[in-house]
Design an enzyme around this catalytic site. Sequence first.
Site, mmCIF file in Angstrom:
data_model
loop_
_atom_site.group_PDB
_atom_site.id
_atom_site.type_symbol
_atom_site.label_atom_id
_atom_site.label_comp_id
_atom_site.label_asym_id
_atom_site.label_seq_id
_atom_site.Cartn_x
_atom_site.Cartn_y
_atom_site.Cartn_z
ATOM 1 N N HIS A 1 -1.327 2.716 -5.350
ATOM 2 C CA HIS A 1 -0.255 3.324 -4.136
ATOM 3 C C HIS A 1 0.120 4.642 -4.775
ATOM 4 C CE1 HIS A 1 0.858 -0.959 -3.006
ATOM 5 N NE2 HIS A 1 0.154 -0.438 -2.421
ATOM 6 N N GLU B 1 -0.850 -8.523 -3.650
ATOM 7 C CA GLU B 1 -0.956 -9.536 -4.984
ATOM 8 C C GLU B 1 -0.442 -10.883 -4.366
ATOM 9 O OE1 GLU B 1 1.909 -10.759 -8.897
ATOM 10 O OE2 GLU B 1 1.572 -8.382 -8.387
#
Length: 306
Positions: free
Chosen positions: A49, A139
């Site tokens: 990110h 995740e």
Amino acid sequence: MKANNQIGRVEIDPESGFCFGVIKAVSRAEEILRQEQGEPLYCLGDIVHNRAQVDRLESLGMHTIDHEQFSRLSNARVLYRAHGEPPSSYTYAAEHGIEVVDATCPVVLRLQQKVRQAYLQHLKDDTQIVIFGKPGHAEVNGLVGQTDGKAIVVREPKDLDLIDFSHAVELFSQTTMQEDQLEEMLSLIKSRLSGTATLIYHNTICQQVARRIPNIRAFAKSHDRIFFVSDQKSSNGRVLYQNCLEVNPNTTFITYPSELTYDLVPSHEESVGVCGATSTSREQLQEIAEIIERWMRQRQDANQSN
């Protein structure tokens, strides 16, 4: 705010920078891109990110794709980032001639295996597999996939209504959640269990990430001014920035060097700290620190000439 003894010194937080999982994924991508084999390298989701890092790797030839685009690929090479992927992604790859470059963080991989084992163990009883994490996060999607989509994801107290508290609960945590939030969630679950229902829980928060909060708070306290470097998309960055701000109100959030302006740079007498998220590279921290240090010298020279 108490300055350290290094007057005018710009210090980079030694604990900031990419976490191990991100280092592994980025290094693997760089290694493949340097080989220049001609075959494209696709990355399933942003490798980190951090827009600057994604842009850098894409300039070297990497192609970032989403799951919809992935579902149309065949006979290609695809990198699975540190967040990990559900079993369905591996199945699709095997069925469509896709070479998987698996850069799943080892911590996440071990957690996936634990969740899968627990799910298989409880197939014949009423135990509910619960994931404390952010719904929709890559995740978490990978973890839910280990349970064939049956795990319950909770993040807020209101999400607990999804759990049947008359049956046993086995809880795992997304690796990047905060310790205090996990403790609060455990307390709420325990208070709502009924009858003979039990709770088994695993603290699966990555300790490297967990240590960032106390470390970065101590670092922020030790300087007059803090420049926190992170992409706006990084949830870890937002959490760490807020922790810096709590202990040092003179904290500025920076994503790109172009956001730095001369008026933001403190006087040369001040102690300045530069820190960042687990998705911020050491090179980005160094670049910001060098600009600040250069402008502080210029300000000092201007003051001495007056």
